[in-house]
Design a protein around this motif. Structure first.
Motif, mmCIF file in Angstrom:
data_model
loop_
_atom_site.group_PDB
_atom_site.id
_atom_site.type_symbol
_atom_site.label_atom_id
_atom_site.label_comp_id
_atom_site.label_asym_id
_atom_site.label_seq_id
_atom_site.Cartn_x
_atom_site.Cartn_y
_atom_site.Cartn_z
ATOM 1 N N ARG A 88 -11.718 -0.478 -12.692
ATOM 2 C CA ARG A 88 -11.249 -0.964 -11.136
ATOM 3 C C ARG A 88 -11.257 -2.462 -10.858
ATOM 4 N NH1 ARG A 88 -12.582 1.329 -5.803
ATOM 5 N NH2 ARG A 88 -12.244 -0.645 -4.378
ATOM 6 N N ALA A 89 -12.104 -3.107 -11.476
ATOM 7 C CA ALA A 89 -12.166 -4.558 -11.254
ATOM 8 C C ALA A 89 -11.127 -5.086 -12.258
ATOM 9 C CB ALA A 89 -13.427 -5.238 -11.649
ATOM 10 N N PHE A 90 -10.714 -4.622 -13.316
ATOM 11 C CA PHE A 90 -9.646 -5.404 -13.882
ATOM 12 C C PHE A 90 -8.404 -5.012 -13.287
ATOM 13 C CE2 PHE A 90 -11.488 -5.051 -18.476
ATOM 14 C CZ PHE A 90 -12.650 -6.147 -18.199
ATOM 15 N N ARG A 91 -8.112 -3.940 -12.653
ATOM 16 C CA ARG A 91 -7.064 -3.572 -12.158
ATOM 17 C C ARG A 91 -6.867 -4.256 -10.902
ATOM 18 N NH1 ARG A 91 -3.124 -3.042 -9.690
ATOM 19 N NH2 ARG A 91 -1.711 -1.401 -9.345
ATOM 20 N N PRO A 96 -1.954 -8.305 -7.919
ATOM 21 C CA PRO A 96 -0.660 -9.086 -7.569
ATOM 22 C C PRO A 96 0.352 -9.255 -8.710
ATOM 23 C CG PRO A 96 -2.746 -10.162 -6.949
ATOM 24 C CD PRO A 96 -3.051 -9.023 -7.701
ATOM 25 N N THR A 97 -0.198 -9.550 -9.934
ATOM 26 C CA THR A 97 0.716 -9.553 -11.058
ATOM 27 C C THR A 97 1.589 -8.502 -11.390
ATOM 28 O OG1 THR A 97 -0.737 -11.264 -11.898
ATOM 29 C CG2 THR A 97 0.916 -10.412 -13.456
ATOM 30 N N LEU A 98 0.991 -7.052 -11.469
ATOM 31 C CA LEU A 98 1.334 -5.975 -11.564
ATOM 32 C C LEU A 98 2.589 -5.718 -10.422
ATOM 33 C CD1 LEU A 98 -1.485 -3.918 -12.685
ATOM 34 C CD2 LEU A 98 0.672 -4.361 -13.980
ATOM 35 N N ARG A 99 2.118 -5.814 -9.407
ATOM 36 C CA ARG A 99 3.075 -5.579 -7.968
ATOM 37 C C ARG A 99 4.301 -6.566 -8.060
ATOM 38 N NH1 ARG A 99 2.662 -2.907 -3.478
ATOM 39 N NH2 ARG A 99 4.142 -3.528 -1.730
ATOM 40 N N GLY A 100 4.117 -7.989 -8.407
ATOM 41 C CA GLY A 100 5.154 -8.642 -8.352
ATOM 42 C C GLY A 100 6.313 -8.478 -9.600
ATOM 43 N N ALA A 111 18.328 -0.577 -8.519
ATOM 44 C CA ALA A 111 18.394 0.837 -8.450
ATOM 45 C C ALA A 111 18.125 1.475 -7.191
ATOM 46 C CB ALA A 111 17.156 1.425 -9.318
ATOM 47 N N GLY A 112 18.149 0.515 -5.985
ATOM 48 C CA GLY A 112 17.996 1.037 -4.710
ATOM 49 C C GLY A 112 16.673 1.338 -4.160
ATOM 50 N N PHE A 113 15.473 0.660 -4.678
ATOM 51 C CA PHE A 113 14.318 0.916 -4.323
ATOM 52 C C PHE A 113 13.808 -0.273 -3.998
ATOM 53 C CE2 PHE A 113 14.474 4.861 -6.225
ATOM 54 C CZ PHE A 113 13.397 5.703 -5.906
ATOM 55 N N THR A 114 12.633 -0.497 -2.919
ATOM 56 C CA THR A 114 12.150 -1.446 -2.520
ATOM 57 C C THR A 114 10.656 -1.287 -2.923
ATOM 58 O OG1 THR A 114 11.682 -0.626 -0.248
ATOM 59 C CG2 THR A 114 13.763 -1.876 -0.889
ATOM 60 N N ALA A 115 9.735 -2.291 -2.763
ATOM 61 C CA ALA A 115 8.175 -2.264 -2.764
ATOM 62 C C ALA A 115 7.689 -1.254 -1.638
ATOM 63 C CB ALA A 115 7.489 -3.589 -2.838
ATOM 64 N N GLU A 116 8.358 -1.360 -0.749
ATOM 65 C CA GLU A 116 7.819 -0.448 0.443
ATOM 66 C C GLU A 116 8.123 1.081 0.170
ATOM 67 O OE1 GLU A 116 9.669 -3.069 0.922
ATOM 68 O OE2 GLU A 116 8.079 -4.622 1.566
ATOM 69 N N ALA A 184 -6.486 7.554 -11.898
ATOM 70 C CA ALA A 184 -7.556 6.999 -12.296
ATOM 71 C C ALA A 184 -8.743 7.333 -11.124
ATOM 72 C CB ALA A 184 -7.517 5.477 -11.992
ATOM 73 N N GLU A 185 -9.969 7.583 -11.901
ATOM 74 C CA GLU A 185 -10.746 8.294 -10.886
ATOM 75 C C GLU A 185 -11.183 7.504 -9.886
ATOM 76 O OE1 GLU A 185 -14.265 9.168 -13.542
ATOM 77 O OE2 GLU A 185 -13.292 10.372 -14.716
ATOM 78 N N ALA A 186 -11.488 8.029 -8.694
ATOM 79 C CA ALA A 186 -12.091 7.667 -7.378
ATOM 80 C C ALA A 186 -13.125 6.737 -7.614
ATOM 81 C CB ALA A 186 -12.148 8.381 -6.578
ATOM 82 N N PRO A 187 -13.516 5.622 -6.823
ATOM 83 C CA PRO A 187 -12.817 4.917 -5.848
ATOM 84 C C PRO A 187 -11.625 4.231 -6.694
ATOM 85 C CG PRO A 187 -14.571 3.745 -6.103
ATOM 86 C CD PRO A 187 -14.859 4.821 -6.981
ATOM 87 N N LEU A 188 -10.306 4.636 -5.986
ATOM 88 C CA LEU A 188 -9.054 3.765 -6.763
ATOM 89 C C LEU A 188 -9.151 2.319 -6.229
ATOM 90 C CD1 LEU A 188 -6.432 6.272 -5.688
ATOM 91 C CD2 LEU A 188 -6.984 5.778 -7.887
ATOM 92 N N PRO A 189 -8.651 1.560 -7.207
ATOM 93 C CA PRO A 189 -8.418 0.057 -6.896
ATOM 94 C C PRO A 189 -7.820 -0.154 -5.596
ATOM 95 C CG PRO A 189 -7.481 0.434 -9.045
ATOM 96 C CD PRO A 189 -7.779 1.756 -8.539
ATOM 97 N N GLY A 190 -8.161 -1.237 -5.010
ATOM 98 C CA GLY A 190 -7.594 -1.641 -3.426
ATOM 99 C C GLY A 190 -6.163 -2.137 -3.858
ATOM 100 N N LEU A 191 -4.978 -1.516 -3.660
ATOM 101 C CA LEU A 191 -3.595 -1.929 -3.835
ATOM 102 C C LEU A 191 -3.401 -2.585 -2.633
ATOM 103 C CD1 LEU A 191 -2.095 1.392 -5.313
ATOM 104 C CD2 LEU A 191 -3.236 -0.345 -6.511
ATOM 105 N N GLY A 192 -2.906 -3.891 -3.026
ATOM 106 C CA GLY A 192 -2.224 -4.826 -1.855
ATOM 107 C C GLY A 192 -3.498 -5.682 -1.097
ATOM 108 N N ASP A 193 -4.686 -5.285 -1.600
ATOM 109 C CA ASP A 193 -5.833 -6.106 -0.924
ATOM 110 C C ASP A 193 -6.112 -7.396 -1.544
ATOM 111 O OD1 ASP A 193 -8.550 -6.763 -0.053
ATOM 112 O OD2 ASP A 193 -9.197 -4.696 0.212
ATOM 113 N N GLN A 194 -5.884 -8.407 -0.949
ATOM 114 C CA GLN A 194 -5.941 -9.819 -1.446
ATOM 115 C C GLN A 194 -7.337 -9.934 -1.789
ATOM 116 O OE1 GLN A 194 -3.710 -12.687 0.740
ATOM 117 N NE2 GLN A 194 -1.799 -11.519 0.524
#
Length: 383
Positions: A88-91, A96-100, A111-116, A184-194
């Motif tokens: 969890r902590a590693f993810r 930010p690196t993975l998302r970017g 391909a017509g996809f956005t992050a949103e 990944a088992e809960a609790p999931l990493p905080g996606l987008g949580d700075q």
């Protein structure tokens, strides 16, 4: 406090269990070494064979099947095997690196996809993957949710970004060419949580120092591929709990108090290292383990990092399994004593591989066909 280049080498070897094999369980060994490069399925097994006394590959099979250790895209945007308790902590630290790199890749947008779009699809995908699904099933699920086709590049980017673990698919090395994934088992990493990302990166960097330190900010950025500014901020969060050392050329090095820092004259036994072994890739200054004149022979133009021979703690050649045993190509002349020690290692390694896949790295033989500048090449007999 000053550390020489050779002392840094010995610190790395000690923390990576390469000065002597440790009588330690698989889960504890993975936690100790922090992360094992795992894009080649056999490499974590070879890496642990080098580090764990009496290593039984069935123990790693079980740890993978039980999700005690997990395989996922993390540092340097590559597959790693890490302890589930670290995931969890590693993810979060890598978020930010993975998302970017994945959701803002030009091919993703082309391909017509956005992050949103990905954000909208991820909750359903992760719910669907609570039990193991094949890549084809997950891609089809995305297409159904999207209401249209999902190109292969889009699926690749989403699966590398999503908090998914690779589910084992069978022998010989737990993960084969067929791929299966589970959320990944809960609790999931905080996606987008700075805030969570900053805290996670601090945990990741402290764990990195425990397993690879002392190290510079540049080394930490190299290990994670996180931006140097974020690495610097994370180190500030840790500063009260870190020591500073002066390395070669006056480089500022950081480390955790009380970590192993053996004398630079401690003997280091020869080792036949796994392909992409983490000690070869965990530093900006790879001279800690790879002499600069050999770097191009070990790390090839496409990023393939060949299985190496360590002599006195430093890369001195490469090896590959062959029909008769283990072929060692030494980049410099080696003594009769070193060749004898390597022969013992080769016989043990051949016996270990024979029970699974003696030709574990056979698909990379083309690098040898193209030629490697060896001072001497010997085929060391198998078990």
């Amino acid at each position: 406090m000053v550390m020489t280049a050779r002392a840094l080498n010995r610190s790395t070897l000690a923390r990576q269990l390469l000065l002597e094999r440790a009588p330690i369980g698989v889960g504890d060994a993975v936690r100790q070494v922090v992360a094992l490069q795992a894009q080649q399925p056999g490499s974590p097994y070879v890496a642990l064979w080098n580090r764990v006394a009496g290593f039984d590959p069935a123990e790693l099979d079980k740890a993978v099947a039980d999700f005690e250790v997990v395989r996922s895209t993390l540092m340097r945007l590559t597959l790693h095997l890490v302890h589930a308790g670290d995931y969890r902590a590693f993810r979060e630290g890598m978020e930010p690196t993975l998302r970017g790199s994945r959701l803002h890749d030009p091919r993703f947008k082309a391909a017509g996809f956005t992050a949103e779009d990905a954000d909208g699809l991820l909750p359903g995908l992760l719910t669907y993957a609570r039990e193991a699904r094949t890549g084809a099933q997950l891609r089809a699920h995305l297409a159904a949710a999207r209401g249209g086709p999902v190109e292969a590049v889009v699926w690749r980017m989403i699966r590398q970004y999503a908090p998914l673990w690779h589910a084992p698919t069978g022998p010989p090395w737990s993960f084969g060419t067929a791929q299966s994934f589970v959320t990944a088992e809960a609790p999931l990493p905080g996606l987008g949580d700075q805030e969570a990302s900053a805290a996670g990166l601090a945990v990741l960097l402290r764990r990195y120092l425990e397993g690879f330190g002392p190290a510079s900010l540049a080394d930490m950025a190299q290990f994670t591929t996180a931006p140097r500014g974020k690495v610097r901020e994370a180190v500030r969060l840790l500063e009260d709990g870190l020591e500073q050392w002066e390395g070669p050329g006056g480089t500022v090095l950081h480390d955790v108090p009380g970590a192993p820092r053996p004398d630079e004259d401690v003997p280091a036994p020869p080792r036949l290292m796994a392909m992409w072994d983490s000690v070869l890739l965990a530093y900006a200054d790879r001279g800690r383990v790879i002499p600069p004149e050999y770097r191009g022979q070990v790390i090839r133009v496409n990023g393939d990092t060949l299985p190496t021979v360590l002599v006195d703690g430093y890369v001195a050649g490469v090896w590959r399994p062959v029909g008769e045993g283990v072929e060692v190509s030494a980049f410099r002349p080696l003594s009769a004593r070193v060749w004898a020690e390597l022969a013992a290692e080769a016989a043990a390694l051949d016996g270990f591989l024979a029970a699974r896949d003696r030709r574990v790295y056979g698909r990379y033989d083309h690098w040898w066909v193209k030629g490697l500048p060896a001072a001497e090449t010997r085929v060391l007999p198998g078990a």
